[in-house]
Write a protein that holds these residues in place. Structure first.
Motif, PDB file in Angstrom:
ATOM      1  N   VAL A 148     -35.318 -13.601  21.038  1.00  0.00           N
ATOM      2  CA  VAL A 148     -34.426 -14.200  21.917  1.00  0.00           C
ATOM      3  C   VAL A 148     -32.995 -13.602  21.511  1.00  0.00           C
ATOM      4  CG1 VAL A 148     -33.097 -16.004  23.084  1.00  0.00           C
ATOM      5  CG2 VAL A 148     -35.460 -15.998  23.117  1.00  0.00           C
ATOM      6  N   GLU A 149     -32.818 -13.917  20.169  1.00  0.00           N
ATOM      7  CA  GLU A 149     -31.400 -13.641  19.755  1.00  0.00           C
ATOM      8  C   GLU A 149     -31.057 -12.254  19.522  1.00  0.00           C
ATOM      9  OE1 GLU A 149     -28.993 -15.942  19.148  1.00  0.00           O
ATOM     10  OE2 GLU A 149     -30.012 -17.439  19.855  1.00  0.00           O
ATOM     11  N   SER A 150     -31.981 -11.298  19.201  1.00  0.00           N
ATOM     12  CA  SER A 150     -31.868 -10.034  18.878  1.00  0.00           C
ATOM     13  C   SER A 150     -32.136  -9.252  20.262  1.00  0.00           C
ATOM     14  CB  SER A 150     -33.026  -9.476  17.914  1.00  0.00           C
ATOM     15  OG  SER A 150     -34.411  -9.660  18.507  1.00  0.00           O
ATOM     16  N   GLY A 151     -32.603  -9.616  21.455  1.00  0.00           N
ATOM     17  CA  GLY A 151     -32.958  -8.974  22.601  1.00  0.00           C
ATOM     18  C   GLY A 151     -34.146  -7.936  22.363  1.00  0.00           C
ATOM     19  N   ALA A 152     -34.951  -8.066  21.455  1.00  0.00           N
ATOM     20  CA  ALA A 152     -35.983  -7.242  21.010  1.00  0.00           C
ATOM     21  C   ALA A 152     -37.148  -7.796  21.682  1.00  0.00           C
ATOM     22  CB  ALA A 152     -36.360  -6.772  19.482  1.00  0.00           C
ATOM     23  N   THR A 153     -38.072  -6.805  22.042  1.00  0.00           N
ATOM     24  CA  THR A 153     -39.297  -6.930  22.555  1.00  0.00           C
ATOM     25  C   THR A 153     -40.442  -6.817  21.535  1.00  0.00           C
ATOM     26  OG1 THR A 153     -38.986  -6.214  25.034  1.00  0.00           O
ATOM     27  CG2 THR A 153     -41.066  -6.418  24.312  1.00  0.00           C
ATOM     28  N   PHE A 154     -41.172  -7.934  21.340  1.00  0.00           N
ATOM     29  CA  PHE A 154     -42.336  -7.857  20.327  1.00  0.00           C
ATOM     30  C   PHE A 154     -43.272  -7.014  20.857  1.00  0.00           C
ATOM     31  CE2 PHE A 154     -39.704 -10.864  18.139  1.00  0.00           C
ATOM     32  CZ  PHE A 154     -40.491 -11.303  17.028  1.00  0.00           C
ATOM     33  N   LEU A 155     -44.022  -6.413  19.673  1.00  0.00           N
ATOM     34  CA  LEU A 155     -45.137  -5.473  20.234  1.00  0.00           C
ATOM     35  C   LEU A 155     -46.228  -5.854  19.188  1.00  0.00           C
ATOM     36  CD1 LEU A 155     -43.659  -1.710  20.852  1.00  0.00           C
ATOM     37  CD2 LEU A 155     -44.446  -3.617  22.522  1.00  0.00           C
ATOM     38  N   PRO A 156     -47.529  -5.830  19.325  1.00  0.00           N
ATOM     39  CA  PRO A 156     -48.598  -6.128  18.499  1.00  0.00           C
ATOM     40  C   PRO A 156     -48.503  -4.941  17.260  1.00  0.00           C
ATOM     41  CG  PRO A 156     -49.619  -5.234  20.345  1.00  0.00           C
ATOM     42  CD  PRO A 156     -48.206  -5.688  20.514  1.00  0.00           C
ATOM     43  N   ASP A 157     -49.026  -5.307  16.044  1.00  0.00           N
ATOM     44  CA  ASP A 157     -49.016  -4.402  15.069  1.00  0.00           C
ATOM     45  C   ASP A 157     -49.973  -3.414  15.122  1.00  0.00           C
ATOM     46  OD1 ASP A 157     -48.290  -3.098  12.723  1.00  0.00           O
ATOM     47  OD2 ASP A 157     -49.122  -4.632  11.464  1.00  0.00           O
ATOM     48  N   LEU A 158     -50.125  -2.625  15.932  1.00  0.00           N
ATOM     49  CA  LEU A 158     -50.761  -1.409  16.417  1.00  0.00           C
ATOM     50  C   LEU A 158     -50.832  -1.555  17.947  1.00  0.00           C
ATOM     51  CD1 LEU A 158     -52.082   1.167  16.063  1.00  0.00           C
ATOM     52  CD2 LEU A 158     -54.557   0.054  15.975  1.00  0.00           C
ATOM     53  N   HIS A 159     -49.966  -0.428  18.826  1.00  0.00           N
ATOM     54  CA  HIS A 159     -49.550  -0.705  19.829  1.00  0.00           C
ATOM     55  C   HIS A 159     -49.495   0.875  20.430  1.00  0.00           C
ATOM     56  CE1 HIS A 159     -48.486  -2.360  23.712  1.00  0.00           C
ATOM     57  NE2 HIS A 159     -47.464  -1.695  23.624  1.00  0.00           N
ATOM     58  N   GLY A 160     -50.273   1.081  21.421  1.00  0.00           N
ATOM     59  CA  GLY A 160     -50.124   2.461  22.238  1.00  0.00           C
ATOM     60  C   GLY A 160     -49.086   2.477  23.355  1.00  0.00           C
ATOM     61  N   ILE A 161     -48.472   3.508  23.266  1.00  0.00           N
ATOM     62  CA  ILE A 161     -47.251   3.589  24.203  1.00  0.00           C
ATOM     63  C   ILE A 161     -47.241   5.065  24.680  1.00  0.00           C
ATOM     64  CG2 ILE A 161     -45.666   1.958  23.310  1.00  0.00           C
ATOM     65  CD1 ILE A 161     -44.292   4.041  21.768  1.00  0.00           C
ATOM     66  N   ALA A 162     -46.781   5.335  25.826  1.00  0.00           N
ATOM     67  CA  ALA A 162     -46.825   6.465  26.667  1.00  0.00           C
ATOM     68  C   ALA A 162     -45.242   6.991  26.982  1.00  0.00           C
ATOM     69  CB  ALA A 162     -47.580   6.663  27.780  1.00  0.00           C
ATOM     70  N   ILE A 163     -44.665   7.859  26.512  1.00  0.00           N
ATOM     71  CA  ILE A 163     -43.358   8.127  26.580  1.00  0.00           C
ATOM     72  C   ILE A 163     -43.146   9.508  26.907  1.00  0.00           C
ATOM     73  CG2 ILE A 163     -40.955   8.164  25.810  1.00  0.00           C
ATOM     74  CD1 ILE A 163     -41.925   5.917  23.639  1.00  0.00           C
TER      75      ILE A 163
END
Length: 254
Positions: free
Chosen positions: A102-117
């Motif tokens: 909340v304080e950082s504004g960061a979205t947590f991801l699991p410690d191995l996460h696939g993303i498409a960019i």
């Protein structure tokens, strides 16, 4: 001329950084990280911080320390400016929780996460879960990542937690001096599992402090550098995914 559209298109798609190990005892490293956040990180659409941002994190009730608040404010400022910030906890700061998010504004991801960019399918992790040659560390990691252990640990007074963490670190330093170099690196079977599980063609991680690019046929693994601008061997950097869909490795200016 639509300058706003031009500026947006000039941004990189993503930046990846890890292992800054921030602490009050490392003022030059801290200054370099804050400069990175205020400059390079404002020129991207997404920032992925892949763990060990801090030298250690004793719990979210330590957020209000002057130093920790300074770092979180820098992340929040970037998030408020429209950059999507994503966070994967490392082995030094896995006790970050809801308040940190909340304080950082960061979205947590699991410690191995696939993303498409863009045109890239990428797996991200801190990297310690892929280091399987050290059974003692694997056992320790399983213990401290257990929610019940964490709940019990976080119920202790903050100062007691900090003393316990210092004890962990001293014991680990003694044990690590007797270990061979290969225990610090990822294992081939773990990397195969990352690509198989996520379907990614690119794996980005930190933790090992052995930066570089490794190729596995059509797949690639980028290892992020650790940061240290206060010691004699100055180092640090990040990975950029450009708008063209290519990866570029950057080094912190000395």
């Amino acid at each position: 001329m639509n300058t706003g559209a031009a500026e947006k298109s000039a941004k990189s798609l993503a930046l990846f950084v890890s292992d800054t190990h921030l602490t009050e005892a490392s003022p030059r490293t801290t200054s370099a990280f804050l400069d990175f956040m205020a400059n390079e990180a404002t020129k991207t659409e997404r920032l992925y911080i892949l763990g060990d941002l801090f030298e250690y994190w004793a719990g979210d009730d330590d957020i209000e320390s002057t130093y920790n608040r300074r770092i979180l404010n820098a992340i929040r400022q970037l998030s408020n400016a429209g950059v999507a910030v994503f966070w994967v906890p490392g082995n030094r700061d896995f006790l970050t929780g809801d308040k940190f998010a909340v304080e950082s504004g960061a979205t947590f991801l699991p410690d191995l996460h696939g993303i498409a960019i863009g045109n890239q399918k990428i797996a991200v992790a801190h990297g310690d879960a892929q280091c399987l040659e050290d059974p003692e560390y694997v056992k320790f990691r399983m213990m401290v990542r257990n929610p019940q252990w964490q709940q019990q640990f976080l119920s202790m007074p903050l100062e007691q937690r900090k003393l316990t963490i210092e004890s962990f670190r001293k014991d680990a330093k003694k044990e690590n001096e007797a270990k061979s170099d290969n225990v610090w690196d990822v294992t081939a079977s773990a990397i195969d599992e990352v690509f198989s599980q996520t379907g990614a063609a690119v794996f980005v991680h930190g933790h090992t402090h052995q930066p570089g690019l490794h190729e596995y046929g059509t797949c690639k693994r980028y290892v992020l550098p650790d940061w240290d601008l206060d010691g004699s061997q100055k180092r640090g950097g990040w990975l950029e995914l450009t708008v063209e869909g290519t990866f570029v490795q950057h080094t912190v200016s000395q």
